[in-house]
Scaffold this active site. Sequence first.
Site, PDB file in Angstrom:
ATOM      1  N   HIS A  17     -10.443   1.065   2.364  1.00  0.00           N
ATOM      2  CA  HIS A  17     -10.188   2.119   3.358  1.00  0.00           C
ATOM      3  C   HIS A  17     -11.363   2.035   4.330  1.00  0.00           C
ATOM      4  CE1 HIS A  17      -8.541   6.094   4.720  1.00  0.00           C
ATOM      5  NE2 HIS A  17      -9.695   6.010   5.370  1.00  0.00           N
ATOM      6  N   HIS A  52      -4.370  -0.535   6.138  1.00  0.00           N
ATOM      7  CA  HIS A  52      -3.834   0.287   7.239  1.00  0.00           C
ATOM      8  C   HIS A  52      -4.715   0.251   8.494  1.00  0.00           C
ATOM      9  CE1 HIS A  52      -6.645   3.031   5.339  1.00  0.00           C
ATOM     10  NE2 HIS A  52      -5.813   3.403   4.396  1.00  0.00           N
ATOM     11  N   HIS A 110       1.406   5.443  -1.786  1.00  0.00           N
ATOM     12  CA  HIS A 110       1.008   6.555  -2.653  1.00  0.00           C
ATOM     13  C   HIS A 110       2.288   7.132  -3.241  1.00  0.00           C
ATOM     14  CE1 HIS A 110      -3.051   6.679  -0.793  1.00  0.00           C
ATOM     15  NE2 HIS A 110      -2.386   6.222   0.251  1.00  0.00           N
ATOM     16  N   ASP A 164       1.597   2.725   3.490  1.00  0.00           N
ATOM     17  CA  ASP A 164       0.733   3.898   3.333  1.00  0.00           C
ATOM     18  C   ASP A 164       1.566   5.181   3.302  1.00  0.00           C
ATOM     19  OD1 ASP A 164      -1.568   5.331   2.882  1.00  0.00           O
ATOM     20  OD2 ASP A 164      -2.211   5.347   4.980  1.00  0.00           O
ATOM     21  N   HIS A 181       0.868  -1.200   0.000  1.00  0.00           N
ATOM     22  CA  HIS A 181       0.000   0.000   0.000  1.00  0.00           C
ATOM     23  C   HIS A 181       0.897   1.241   0.000  1.00  0.00           C
ATOM     24  CE1 HIS A 181      -3.716   2.265   1.625  1.00  0.00           C
ATOM     25  NE2 HIS A 181      -2.775   3.178   1.388  1.00  0.00           N
ATOM     26  N   LYS A 191      -9.662  -0.646  -5.306  1.00  0.00           N
ATOM     27  CA  LYS A 191      -9.602   0.087  -4.042  1.00  0.00           C
ATOM     28  C   LYS A 191     -10.938   0.746  -3.746  1.00  0.00           C
ATOM     29  CE  LYS A 191      -7.967   2.122  -0.432  1.00  0.00           C
ATOM     30  NZ  LYS A 191      -6.729   2.404   0.254  1.00  0.00           N
TER      31      LYS A 191
HETATM   32  C1  NCD Z   1      -3.480   9.206   2.041  1.00  0.00           C
HETATM   33  C2  NCD Z   1      -3.100  10.215   0.966  1.00  0.00           C
HETATM   34  O1  NCD Z   1      -2.587  11.274   1.313  1.00  0.00           O
HETATM   35  O2  NCD Z   1      -3.298   9.922  -0.216  1.00  0.00           O
HETATM   36  N1  NCD Z   1      -3.391   9.846   3.326  1.00  0.00           N
HETATM   37  C3  NCD Z   1      -3.222   9.237   4.520  1.00  0.00           C
HETATM   38  O3  NCD Z   1      -3.267   9.914   5.547  1.00  0.00           O
HETATM   39  N2  NCD Z   1      -3.022   7.941   4.610  1.00  0.00           N
HETATM   40  C4  NCD Z   1      -4.816   8.653   1.756  1.00  0.00           C
HETATM   41  C5  NCD Z   1      -5.166   7.420   2.562  1.00  0.00           C
HETATM   42  O4  NCD Z   1      -4.558   6.366   2.389  1.00  0.00           O
HETATM   43  O5  NCD Z   1      -6.069   7.512   3.401  1.00  0.00           O
HETATM   44 ZN    ZN Z   2      -3.198   5.139   1.743  1.00  0.00          ZN
END
Ligand code: NCD
Ligand code: ZN
Length: 356
Positions: free
Chosen positions: A144, A182, A23, A255, A21, A107
């Site tokens: 989520h 998460h 970003h 995450d 996971h 997702k």
């Molecule tokens: C994530 C993001 O910034 O894309 N932020 C976070 O706090 N984890 C989005 C998410 O996974 O909830």
């Molecule tokens: Zn995330």
Amino acid sequence: MSNPPNSVPNRLILRQPDDWHVHVRDGAVLESVLAYTTRQFARAIIMPNLAQPITTVALAAAYRERIQAAIPEGSAFKPLMTCYLTDEMAPDEVERGFASGLFAACKLYPAGATTNSSHGVTDIAKIYPVLETMQRIGMPLLVHGEVTDTAIDIFDREAVFIDRILSKLIADFPALKLVFEHITTAEAVDFVTDSGQQIAATITPHHLDCNRNAMFQGGMRPDFYCLPILKRETHRTALRKAATSGSAKFFLGTDSAPHTRDKKETACGCAGIFNAPYALESYAKTFDEDGALDKLEAFASENGPKFYGLELNKARVVLERKPFSVPSLLGDGALQLAPFHAGNRLAWRFMGLEKP
Ligand code: NCD
Ligand code: ZN
């Protein structure tokens, strides 16, 4: 479950982990953050919540190309793409993307739950045809797990999601492979533990290392604000027990969610912790503190691929007990980012791939 530790006290050699996971964003931020992930991980599940979310095969294919173009030379890193579910998602699109090997999973963002989730699902009933298809073809659903009802206290939104949404969802789709992403609460640990083998969860480094006090240590600390929000100590303890238990249901998902300084240090700051640069060091800290370094390899490198039905990585990585200080900021100018553990010392250091 886990192999005997291939380690001596000051050196750990692990099968190379994957991040289930992450970003990595797009554009200039993608270019500045991707190398941190490719340095440590062989594969990663790429989150689809861009400003224009990745909702089609075509968008995912184009995004994968942009990611591939940003992978440093010589790296064998493989991005695993995901499809962002909307109320209008067509089951055929999902099936086509999975059959071609492009989509590894879908997702589910409840609309409004987190960053770039406004196009998310407003009512789970709307995606039942998609879930039918996913169950039939064996495609994992990544969730989520927070309700968006503002009447619910932010610290309770995960537990309420289990009661209101998730319990019914897994009863209605008993064979659907599902990753509760998460997780942050003892309730989520219990739910996953008590469910069938088709239900698993990822756990982040920050939810293992911090409780909610971190957000207020000596003042407001926006770098510790993430979603789902950090919880109280009893929950952190439950997460650590789950991660270090050796159970195949729990695996690594950082995450890592970078936001530049202007987006963090402002009156309405973004949620997200940028932990990619020292992710393995952070997990090693937790497992070491709990006397469970022998369980780290299963959590980081085995449970995830087994759940997804993918091969285990062949390469190995080396970690050494060589304390170092984490810089307070990484990157330049407008792209400066504060890494998780900024300004602190970490005992374990990632040394790279094992030399053949
Ligand atoms: C994530 C993001 O910034 O894309 N932020 C976070 O706090 N984890 C989005 C998410 O996974 O909830
Ligand atoms: Zn995330």
